[in-house]
Design an enzyme around this catalytic site. Sequence first.
Site, PDB file in Angstrom:
ATOM      1  N   GLY A 181     -14.547  -9.804  -9.716  1.00 31.34           N
ATOM      2  CA  GLY A 181     -14.044 -10.389  -9.586  1.00 31.34           C
ATOM      3  C   GLY A 181     -12.482 -10.863 -10.204  1.00 31.34           C
ATOM      4  O   GLY A 181     -12.051 -11.758 -10.460  1.00 31.34           O
ATOM      5  N   SER A 182     -12.300  -9.775 -11.048  1.00 23.47           N
ATOM      6  CA  SER A 182     -11.281 -10.161 -12.085  1.00 23.47           C
ATOM      7  C   SER A 182      -9.612 -10.303 -10.898  1.00 23.47           C
ATOM      8  O   SER A 182      -9.024 -10.722 -11.579  1.00 23.47           O
ATOM      9  CB  SER A 182     -10.414  -8.670 -12.762  1.00 23.47           C
ATOM     10  OG  SER A 182     -10.511  -7.961 -12.452  1.00 23.47           O
ATOM     11  N   ASN A 183     -10.117  -9.464  -9.510  1.00 19.85           N
ATOM     12  CA  ASN A 183      -8.401  -9.499  -9.511  1.00 19.85           C
ATOM     13  C   ASN A 183      -8.439 -11.135  -8.381  1.00 19.85           C
ATOM     14  O   ASN A 183      -7.585 -11.601  -8.340  1.00 19.85           O
ATOM     15  CB  ASN A 183      -8.078  -8.533  -7.666  1.00 19.85           C
ATOM     16  CG  ASN A 183      -7.411  -7.065  -8.450  1.00 19.85           C
ATOM     17  OD1 ASN A 183      -6.804  -7.312  -8.844  1.00 19.85           O
ATOM     18  ND2 ASN A 183      -9.192  -6.244  -8.858  1.00 19.85           N
ATOM     19  N   LEU A 233     -17.281  -4.146  -0.811  1.00 19.45           N
ATOM     20  CA  LEU A 233     -17.877  -3.055  -0.676  1.00 19.45           C
ATOM     21  C   LEU A 233     -18.516  -3.206   0.643  1.00 19.45           C
ATOM     22  O   LEU A 233     -18.918  -1.810   0.617  1.00 19.45           O
ATOM     23  CB  LEU A 233     -18.626  -2.848  -2.197  1.00 19.45           C
ATOM     24  CG  LEU A 233     -17.951  -2.766  -3.539  1.00 19.45           C
ATOM     25  CD1 LEU A 233     -18.848  -2.694  -4.703  1.00 19.45           C
ATOM     26  CD2 LEU A 233     -16.673  -1.895  -3.457  1.00 19.45           C
ATOM     27  N   ASN A 266      -7.302  -5.150   2.271  1.00 24.88           N
ATOM     28  CA  ASN A 266      -7.753  -5.201   1.209  1.00 24.88           C
ATOM     29  C   ASN A 266      -6.827  -3.704  -0.155  1.00 24.88           C
ATOM     30  O   ASN A 266      -5.987  -3.288   0.528  1.00 24.88           O
ATOM     31  CB  ASN A 266      -8.827  -3.825   2.393  1.00 24.88           C
ATOM     32  CG  ASN A 266     -10.053  -3.136   0.648  1.00 24.88           C
ATOM     33  OD1 ASN A 266     -10.785  -3.524   0.240  1.00 24.88           O
ATOM     34  ND2 ASN A 266      -9.373  -1.512   0.843  1.00 24.88           N
ATOM     35  N   HIS A 309      -7.076  -1.188  -2.168  1.00 22.46           N
ATOM     36  CA  HIS A 309      -7.910  -0.082  -2.573  1.00 22.46           C
ATOM     37  C   HIS A 309      -7.142   1.171  -4.279  1.00 22.46           C
ATOM     38  O   HIS A 309      -6.476   1.417  -4.216  1.00 22.46           O
ATOM     39  CB  HIS A 309      -7.652   1.232  -1.246  1.00 22.46           C
ATOM     40  CG  HIS A 309      -8.830   2.839  -1.707  1.00 22.46           C
ATOM     41  ND1 HIS A 309     -10.676   2.410  -1.742  1.00 22.46           N
ATOM     42  CD2 HIS A 309      -8.772   3.792  -2.266  1.00 22.46           C
ATOM     43  CE1 HIS A 309     -11.026   3.517  -1.848  1.00 22.46           C
ATOM     44  NE2 HIS A 309     -10.066   4.632  -2.489  1.00 22.46           N
ATOM     45  N   ASP A 317     -10.800   2.201   5.242  1.00 21.27           N
ATOM     46  CA  ASP A 317      -9.553   2.967   4.471  1.00 21.27           C
ATOM     47  C   ASP A 317      -8.869   3.950   4.830  1.00 21.27           C
ATOM     48  O   ASP A 317      -7.706   4.087   4.531  1.00 21.27           O
ATOM     49  CB  ASP A 317      -9.737   4.249   3.015  1.00 21.27           C
ATOM     50  CG  ASP A 317     -10.654   3.114   2.024  1.00 21.27           C
ATOM     51  OD1 ASP A 317     -10.622   2.066   1.632  1.00 21.27           O
ATOM     52  OD2 ASP A 317     -11.620   3.951   1.555  1.00 21.27           O
ATOM     53  N   GLU A 359      -3.084  -3.788 -10.670  1.00 19.64           N
ATOM     54  CA  GLU A 359      -4.011  -4.257  -9.467  1.00 19.64           C
ATOM     55  C   GLU A 359      -3.140  -5.584  -9.927  1.00 19.64           C
ATOM     56  O   GLU A 359      -2.666  -6.797  -8.583  1.00 19.64           O
ATOM     57  CB  GLU A 359      -5.286  -3.846  -9.286  1.00 19.64           C
ATOM     58  CG  GLU A 359      -5.566  -2.705  -8.478  1.00 19.64           C
ATOM     59  CD  GLU A 359      -7.258  -2.341  -8.148  1.00 19.64           C
ATOM     60  OE1 GLU A 359      -7.358  -2.407  -7.752  1.00 19.64           O
ATOM     61  OE2 GLU A 359      -7.982  -3.287  -9.015  1.00 19.64           O
TER      62      GLU A 359
HETATM   63  C1  GAR Z   1     -11.194  -2.876  -8.103  1.00 15.50           C
HETATM   64  O1  GAR Z   1     -10.567  -1.512  -8.992  1.00 15.50           O
HETATM   65  C2  GAR Z   1     -10.862  -2.261  -6.733  1.00 15.50           C
HETATM   66  O2  GAR Z   1      -9.514  -1.703  -6.201  1.00 15.50           O
HETATM   67  C3  GAR Z   1     -11.769  -1.937  -6.125  1.00 15.50           C
HETATM   68  O3  GAR Z   1     -12.933  -2.960  -6.808  1.00 15.50           O
HETATM   69  C4  GAR Z   1     -13.035  -3.049  -8.423  1.00 15.50           C
HETATM   70  C5  GAR Z   1     -12.790  -4.535  -8.056  1.00 15.50           C
HETATM   71  O4  GAR Z   1     -12.313  -5.165  -9.234  1.00 15.50           O
HETATM   72  N1  GAR Z   1     -11.849  -1.543  -5.066  1.00 15.50           N
HETATM   73  C6  GAR Z   1     -12.966  -0.872  -4.496  1.00 15.50           C
HETATM   74  O5  GAR Z   1     -13.054  -0.459  -4.718  1.00 15.50           O
HETATM   75  C7  GAR Z   1     -12.498  -0.779  -2.783  1.00 15.50           C
HETATM   76  N2  GAR Z   1     -13.483   0.753  -1.894  1.00 15.50           N
HETATM   77  P1  GAR Z   1     -12.525  -6.430  -9.755  1.00 15.50           P
HETATM   78  O6  GAR Z   1     -13.669  -6.817  -9.107  1.00 15.50           O
HETATM   79  O7  GAR Z   1     -12.815  -6.637 -10.964  1.00 15.50           O
HETATM   80  O8  GAR Z   1     -11.791  -7.157  -8.684  1.00 15.50           O
END
Ligand code: GAR
Length: 191
Positions: free
Chosen positions: A14-16, A87, A104, A106, A147, A176
């Site tokens: 969940g850093s995003n 996911l 989303n 990616h 996607d 991101e």
């Molecule tokens: C992110 O890099 C995102 O782009 C990816 O998971 C990571 C989650 O990071 N998403 C996918 O691969 C979706 N197909 P986070 O939990 O630190 O935000």
Amino acid sequence: MAPKRIVLFASGSGSNVERIIRYFQDKPNVTIAMVLTNKSDAKVLERCKTLKTSALYFNRTAFARTDGLLDVLKGLRPDLIVLAGFLLKVPEHIIQAFPNKIVNIHPALLPKYGGKGMYGDHVHAAVKENDEKETGITIHYVNENYDEGAIIFQATTAVVPEDTVASIAQKIHRLEHAHFPKVIETLLTTP
Ligand code: GAR
């Protein structure tokens, strides 16, 4: 005007999500209505607690049922649903209930390295394996196929032979965190 409402979905760290919450914290025109996760032990739940943001865990059954999570989502009245490291495939009945309102992120330059099983480090490992000279991020609308929805935004970063899966992941997260909140803001504030 009432603030625009975001609902965030996440499955892991969940850093995003944290970045998005912090970005909008002092902006009165946008509010985070809720963070939803399909993992009861996901780190994103800890982050939400620290950031005093409402979060809810749901299981696969609730996600799949047409009277489960869909009702929760409708009650949240989102202007935008944001998948930030989520996911699971979003069921059709949810996509149809929120046309052009689900986006989303990616961690690759779609259409490359997309599709089932392509997430997180699997993507970065494939990029390294193929000696790609660059990779990047794609923010796109969500449709019924993994996607494949319309692309809204892409940004690139160089890949050098010394890069590891971990260093590529770090570069991607940096991109991101820099772009995702701003793209969301643009989507919410552009008429
Ligand atoms: C992110 O890099 C995102 O782009 C990816 O998971 C990571 C989650 O990071 N998403 C996918 O691969 C979706 N197909 P986070 O939990 O630190 O935000």
